[in-house]
Each structure stands twice: as structure tokens, then as C-alpha cells.
Motif scaffolding. Structure first.
Motif, PDB file in Angstrom:
ATOM      1  N   VAL A 417      10.223  18.600  -1.785  1.00  0.00           N
ATOM      2  CA  VAL A 417       7.481  17.804  -1.924  1.00  0.00           C
ATOM      3  C   VAL A 417       7.975  16.628  -1.160  1.00  0.00           C
ATOM      4  O   VAL A 417       8.630  16.089  -0.683  1.00  0.00           O
ATOM      5  CB  VAL A 417       7.386  17.477  -3.650  1.00  0.00           C
ATOM      6  N   ASN A 418       6.689  16.353   0.360  1.00  0.00           N
ATOM      7  CA  ASN A 418       6.410  15.924   1.043  1.00  0.00           C
ATOM      8  C   ASN A 418       5.101  15.507   0.370  1.00  0.00           C
ATOM      9  O   ASN A 418       4.303  15.606   0.604  1.00  0.00           O
ATOM     10  CB  ASN A 418       6.044  16.763   2.532  1.00  0.00           C
ATOM     11  N   LEU A 419       5.659  14.230  -0.635  1.00  0.00           N
ATOM     12  CA  LEU A 419       4.940  13.051  -1.063  1.00  0.00           C
ATOM     13  C   LEU A 419       4.347  12.364  -0.824  1.00  0.00           C
ATOM     14  O   LEU A 419       4.442  11.559  -0.132  1.00  0.00           O
ATOM     15  CB  LEU A 419       5.944  12.777  -2.453  1.00  0.00           C
ATOM     16  N   ILE A 420       3.216  12.378  -0.924  1.00  0.00           N
ATOM     17  CA  ILE A 420       1.914  11.121  -0.384  1.00  0.00           C
ATOM     18  C   ILE A 420       1.661  10.346  -1.590  1.00  0.00           C
ATOM     19  O   ILE A 420       0.998  10.813  -2.469  1.00  0.00           O
ATOM     20  CB  ILE A 420       0.878  12.023   0.045  1.00  0.00           C
ATOM     21  N   THR A 421       1.644   8.933  -1.768  1.00  0.00           N
ATOM     22  CA  THR A 421       1.177   8.557  -3.252  1.00  0.00           C
ATOM     23  C   THR A 421      -0.038   7.335  -2.302  1.00  0.00           C
ATOM     24  O   THR A 421      -0.335   6.985  -0.888  1.00  0.00           O
ATOM     25  CB  THR A 421       1.718   7.677  -3.147  1.00  0.00           C
ATOM     26  N   ARG A 422      -0.772   7.667  -3.041  1.00  0.00           N
ATOM     27  CA  ARG A 422      -2.453   6.605  -2.831  1.00  0.00           C
ATOM     28  C   ARG A 422      -2.691   6.027  -4.367  1.00  0.00           C
ATOM     29  O   ARG A 422      -2.715   7.153  -5.587  1.00  0.00           O
ATOM     30  CB  ARG A 422      -3.297   7.973  -2.209  1.00  0.00           C
ATOM     31  N   ASP A 423      -3.017   4.583  -4.809  1.00  0.00           N
ATOM     32  CA  ASP A 423      -3.662   4.395  -5.342  1.00  0.00           C
ATOM     33  C   ASP A 423      -5.593   4.849  -6.152  1.00  0.00           C
ATOM     34  O   ASP A 423      -6.017   4.874  -5.062  1.00  0.00           O
ATOM     35  CB  ASP A 423      -3.577   2.561  -4.785  1.00  0.00           C
ATOM     36  N   LEU A 433      -7.917  10.476   1.604  1.00  0.00           N
ATOM     37  CA  LEU A 433      -6.782  11.361   1.901  1.00  0.00           C
ATOM     38  C   LEU A 433      -6.738  12.789   3.071  1.00  0.00           C
ATOM     39  O   LEU A 433      -6.080  12.654   4.188  1.00  0.00           O
ATOM     40  CB  LEU A 433      -6.080  11.202   1.026  1.00  0.00           C
ATOM     41  N   VAL A 434      -8.284  13.412   2.401  1.00  0.00           N
ATOM     42  CA  VAL A 434      -8.572  13.923   3.182  1.00  0.00           C
ATOM     43  C   VAL A 434      -9.231  14.442   4.813  1.00  0.00           C
ATOM     44  O   VAL A 434      -8.579  14.329   5.812  1.00  0.00           O
ATOM     45  CB  VAL A 434      -9.998  14.531   2.672  1.00  0.00           C
ATOM     46  N   LYS A 435      -9.379  12.773   4.734  1.00  0.00           N
ATOM     47  CA  LYS A 435     -10.108  12.175   6.313  1.00  0.00           C
ATOM     48  C   LYS A 435      -8.934  11.891   6.357  1.00  0.00           C
ATOM     49  O   LYS A 435      -8.932  12.161   8.407  1.00  0.00           O
ATOM     50  CB  LYS A 435     -10.681  10.861   5.966  1.00  0.00           C
ATOM     51  N   GLU A 436      -7.984  10.888   6.621  1.00  0.00           N
ATOM     52  CA  GLU A 436      -6.643  10.648   7.226  1.00  0.00           C
ATOM     53  C   GLU A 436      -5.601  11.654   7.085  1.00  0.00           C
ATOM     54  O   GLU A 436      -4.898  11.942   8.134  1.00  0.00           O
ATOM     55  CB  GLU A 436      -6.089   9.443   6.343  1.00  0.00           C
ATOM     56  N   GLU A 437      -5.438  12.278   6.051  1.00  0.00           N
ATOM     57  CA  GLU A 437      -3.887  13.118   6.721  1.00  0.00           C
ATOM     58  C   GLU A 437      -4.185  14.543   5.771  1.00  0.00           C
ATOM     59  O   GLU A 437      -3.339  16.164   6.685  1.00  0.00           O
ATOM     60  CB  GLU A 437      -2.820  12.900   5.633  1.00  0.00           C
ATOM     61  N   GLY A 438      -5.569  15.018   5.443  1.00  0.00           N
ATOM     62  CA  GLY A 438      -5.751  16.405   4.492  1.00  0.00           C
ATOM     63  C   GLY A 438      -6.800  17.394   5.183  1.00  0.00           C
ATOM     64  O   GLY A 438      -7.914  17.734   4.823  1.00  0.00           O
TER      65      GLY A 438
END
Length: 555
Positions: A417-423, A433-438
Motif C-alpha cells: 500500500v502506498n501509505l499517505i498519513t495526514r493529521d 489532500l485531494v488538492k495536493e495529491e489526489g
């Protein structure tokens, strides 16, 4: 089987304990008496085992005869052997031989006579329908020097389905013409499969005659398991080793183990050429747990550490193991729900490209089950080959458990899994996150269930609510219960966060979550302890360890 099956009775249901007592009596006295609650008024109460059936509790044997021209011609693929073989094995019944023969009375007669003299139980499949080529009953009768006669006992059953109240048409006569001395069993089967709730099964001596249709064969076997088909105290102990090495590399080590432990332990080596998760499967089997454990430990000690694929079965056989679970009799009402979950994941990956999908993963039991389910479906889609990495998003809460975060990272490695962690909080983090990477994300796989807060009225697939990023929420395990989740994880041996083995049943953060008081007990030293989460019997008490509700995180 034995002569006790010869009287005309509607059904016999004998518990394991009863069966064991009967066998011990037969072993001692070479005869037995059936308890009164099982005795039909016309039965001969004193029975003798035939000479070809062993009079002790040692390993029983079986042979299967598959009957059908369509199987031999390749017009229909047999599914029954794959079902029967492991089920017999699990009962300690050794399947000695399988034969596939044509729809010929002569061939059936010859094969049944030979099998009946060699094996304790003979199973035939196929050839029991209403047409000209359904000749299994005739062949079995001939094997024992008998003719077939119309059984008025089962005319009552089949005339209902042939819509022939008088039992006079050709189809009814064909279906009810059975060997003269045959005994008919009427096991209870689901009414969803057979409206009458029973299915007539013809037996003769130690031969039992099954229909060839897998659906009916399986429900009949399930109904007879524990009575006609029962364990006799023999257990086969098994160990497996999955390897990232070729057979050529391991030959010397394997031969050394075989020489040291055979014949007490049987070894098998099976190369796998189309699986990216392991290259060879080694199997060990024995009737002695001690011997198989010793052989396994010895073999592992001789293998190079980097040869062992620890997750070979978990990952490489994920979809096959899921199908095995679906075909078992362990799921009950959960079976159709699991099938719906698989279909939902398949639809998600049909409707969207893999890089348009992400999975919300917080390390909880629900999303762990979902992650493994997604992997299983992807394995089917890509033919057991490694598939493109899936994106996973972990929305980290305040005061997160260290055990959860460690498990999340281990799972990401395990399932690629390509894991992305966000607080958190989730809504704001997801927008950013959608604006930055998704920017190309279109669907989010979520491990939520209906008993989670605000999830009662969700659909399996629906668009997000107003104020959230525009995505399709995909909730494949929506209708799973607490017990369903644990059935899935435990039956498929899916690793889960270790907090669940310490009494936690629903995970929030380290400040608002404690072990579930319903699992509390005091050990022999007076210490307060907690049973594992999967031992909680009342799903409605799942969240009793939560001190307050937090924002819902996709589980």
C-alpha cells in the motif's frame, strides 16, 4: 456402510459421542445395538458389520466414483472432487482413489464392486436424473447382484417435483427406480435450496449415491456430516511452508527431512509458477502431532532464512482461500453478505481505474478485513500476480495508539500500500489532500458498518455528502456484524492489531479507549485480565470500551 442402514428409515442422526460409543462396542463385541431413539419400528435391532468394514477406530478409507460422459468429454468440469476431498480429509477419512467413468451400467457395476470391497465408504456422483443416460442406480444394483424396483417411499417425494401425483410418468419412474435392498436417507437441507426441506439419498451397503450437481451434493454432504460421515478419532496434523526458492534449490534439504522422518510424516513439494508471492509449497502431514511438529522444526532449521515466504499463503492464496471459506459450511448467513462484499469491490475496480481509488485505513479490525478483501479481489483480477500499488490514507487522530501506528505501517508493507498519513480532523485533511495529491481520485473504499455512528442509512456505493470532496464512497462490508468481521479475520488467518488480543473491541485513541469491561476476568493470581476481542459474543457491546464518541474515522 454397516447393516444398521439396511432397514427402511427416513433418517438417522447420530452424535459424535454416540458414534464413538457404538464403534467401541463394535470393536469389543463385533456387534452393537442402536439406541431406542434411533430405532424404527420395522428395524432389526441387532446388526453386524460386514467383513469389508474395519471393526476398530483406526483410519477409515473412501473412494469416489465420478460418473458422466460429459466429464470424460470435457463438456463439464467436475467440481465435486475438490469439495469432497478436503471435507473427508478433515474428518480423518483417507481418500484412496478417484475414478471417472462413463454412463455405462457395466462400467459402474465393475467399479462399484471393486471399490466396495476395498474401501470403507464409496461415494458415487452423477447419473441419477430422469433421462436415458442416468444409469447409476442400475449399475450399483448390478454390483450387488440386484435389480432396480420402483420405491413407493420416494415416489411421494419426486412426484411432487415432477408434477405427477400418481407417479406414473417416465421421469418419476426413472428417478424412483433404485436397488431393491437400498436404504433411503432423508437429510434435512435448506428450504431455499429444496422446497421440501429434505433430499432423498440412496445408499446400498457401504455405497452412497450423490447427484452430480455440485449445489445439491454440497448441501447433502453438509447435512450428513456428523452422522453418515463422521470422525472416528483419527486426525491428520498438517504443517505448510511457503518458499521463495526453486525445488532445485531445496532438494537436498527436503530429501534429508524425508529420510529422517518418513514414513511417520508424509512430505509433499508443489512448485508454483504463476504466483508472485511464493514459488514452492512444502506440506507435512502425520497422524502424530509430535512427529509433524518435530519434522517441521527440523526442516525450517535447515532452510535458508531468506527462502521462507512468511506471508505466502496469506497473500498468494488470498482469493482461493476466500472461495474455500465461501464453500464451507462455516458462514451461515454471512455467506451471501461476503459474496455481496466481493461483488462491490469488483464493481469498484470495474468502474474506476486503480489510481482513481484510495482506501481509508486506520488499522482497526474493520478496515483490516476490508484491506485483505481488496487484496483478494485484486489477486483474482491480476491472476495471482503482483498488482499496481493501491493508495491508502491514514487520518491520524490525536493521541494515537503506538500499537495501531506500528500495525498500519506493517500492513502497508505487507499489502504493498502506498501509505499517505495526514493529521485530522478528517474533512479538512481530505480537502487539502485531494488538492495536493489526489486530484484524480474518484472513489474511496471505507471499512464502515451500519452500527457505526451515522452509517445506518448508507448504500454500498454512493456519492459523498455536501461539504466533502466529490467522491464515491464504497462500503463493501456495510452489512457485516461484529462476529462476521472476526469470522473473516480468524478463518483466513489475517493479522490484526495486537490491541484486540488485549480486550479492546473498538479502537479510538489512547485517551478515549480502554479494554471492553465485558471481557474482563480475574486470573488465578487475582489479577484483572481481558479476553481477546473475538470472544465477545454480544456484538451490541462492541463499543463499551469507548469513553466518548469521536469523529467517525473510516474503519
Amino acid at each position: 456402510m454397516w447393516k444398521l442402514w439396511r432397514p427402511k428409515i427416513k433418517s438417522v442422526s447420530i452424535s459424535f459421542l454416540d458414534s464413538y460409543k457404538f464403534l467401541k462396542e463394535a470393536e469389543t463385541n463385533n456387534s452393537w445395538t442402536l439406541p431406542k431413539r434411533f430405532i424404527h419400528s420395522n428395524m432389526d435391532h441387532s446388526v453386524q458389520p460386514p467383513s469389508n468394514v474395519r471393526g476398530n477406530c483406526k483410519m477409515k478409507t473412501a473412494g469416489i466414483i465420478v460418473i458422466g460422459d460429459e466429464i470424460l468429454k470435457g463438456q463439464v468440469a467436475d467440481q465435486n472432487i475438490a469439495f469432497l476431498a478436503p471435507r473427508l480429509h478433515n474428518l480423518g477419512i483417507k481418500l484412496q482413489k478417484v475414478s471417472i467413468i462413463s454412463d455405462s451400467v457395466e462400467e459402474i457395476c465393475k467399479e462399484v464392486a471393486e471399490f466396495s470391497s476395498k474401501y470403507d465408504t464409496v461415494i458415487t456422483t452423477g447419473g441419477v436424473g430422469p433421462t436415458h443416460d442416468d444409469v447409476t442406480y442400475e449399475g450399483v444394483a448390478a454390483a450387488f447382484g440386484e435389480k432396480v424396483v420402483v420405491s413407493q417411499e420416494i415416489v411421494k417425494f419426486w412426484s411432487y417435483f415432477t408434477q405427477d401425483p400418481e407417479g406414473k410418468n417416465a421421469a418419476t419412474i426413472k428417478l424412483t427406480s433404485i436397488p431393491k435392498s437400498a436404504v433411503v436417507l432423508y437429510p434435512d437441507v435448506p428450504k431455499t435450496s429444496v422446497s421440501k426441506g429434505q433430499f432423498p439419498v440412496v445408499t446400498m451397503k457401504n455405497v452412497i449415491i450423490f447427484p452430480g450437481v455440485p449445489k445439491f451434493l454440497q448441501i447433502i454432504f453438509n447435512a450428513l456430516e456428523g452422522s453418515y460421515f463422521s470422525s472416528h478419532g483419527v486426525v491428520f496434523y498438517n504443517k505448510t511452508i511457503y518458499l521463495n526458492a526453486s525445488e532445485q534449490e531445496i532438494t537436498d534439504v527436503l530429501n534429508g527431512a524425508v529420510e529422517k522422518f518418513s514414513p511417520a510424516v508424509q512430505f509433499g513439494s508443489y512448485p508454483k509458477y504463476d504466483n508472485d508471492y511464493y514459488r514452492v509449497l512444502i506440506t507435512l502431514e502425520s497422524e502424530s502431532m509430535v512427529e509433524v511438529n518435530k519434522a517441521h522444526a527440523f526442516l525450517v532449521s535447515q532452510l535458508h532464512e531468506n527462502w521462507i515466504a512468511n506471508d505466502g499463503d496469506l497473500l498468494g492464496n488470498a482469493y482461493k482461500n476466500t472461495l474455500k471459506l465461501l464453500n464451507s459450511n462455516k458462514l451461515n448467513d454471512f455467506g451471501p453478505i461476503l459474496e455481496k462484499s466481493i461483488q462491490t469491490v469488483e464493481k469498484c475496480f470495474d468502474d474506476f481505474k486503480h489510481d482513481e481509488i484510495f482506501i481509508s485505513f486506520n488499522g482497526g479490525k474493520d478496515c483490516t478485513a476490508l484491506l485483505h478483501l481488496v487484496h483478494s479481489v485484486m489477486l483474482k483480477k491480476y491472476g495471482e500476480k503482483a498488482y499496481p500499488s493501491i493508495t491508502g490514507v491514514y487520518f491520524r487522530p490525536q493521541h494515537a495508539f503506538k500499537e495501531i501506528e506500528d500495525f498500519i505501517h506493517l500492513s502497508a508493507i505487507r499489502y504493498n500500500v502506498n501509505l499517505i498519513t495526514r493529521d485530522g480532523p478528517i474533512k479538512q485533511s481530505l480537502h487539502a489532500l485531494v488538492k495536493e495529491e489526489g486530484s484524480n481520485w474518484k472513489a474511496c473504499l471505507m471499512g464502515v458498518r451500519r452500527n457505526d455512528p451515522n452509517c445506518k442509512n448508507l448504500n454500498y456505493m454512493q456519492e459523498t455528502d455536501e461539504g466533502w470532496p466529490r467522491l464515491v464512497r464504497v462500503s463493501p462490508i456495510l452489512d457485516w456484524t461484529f462476529q462476521d468481521v472476526w469470522t473473516y479475520l480468524k478463518e483466513l488467518h489475517v493479522p490484526y492489531c495486537p490491541l484486540y488480543d488485549r480486550g479492546y473491541t473498538s479502537l479510538g485513541n489512547a485517551l478515549n479507549t480502554k479494554p471492553n469491561p465485558a471481557l474482563e476476568y480475574v486470573d488465578e493470581d487475582g489479577r484483572i485480565c481481558y479476553k481477546p476481542a473475538y470472544m465477545l459474543r454480544e456484538g451490541g457491546m462492541e463499543r463499551r470500551g469507548r469513553m466518548q464518541e469521536q469523529e467517525v474515522t473510516p474503519q
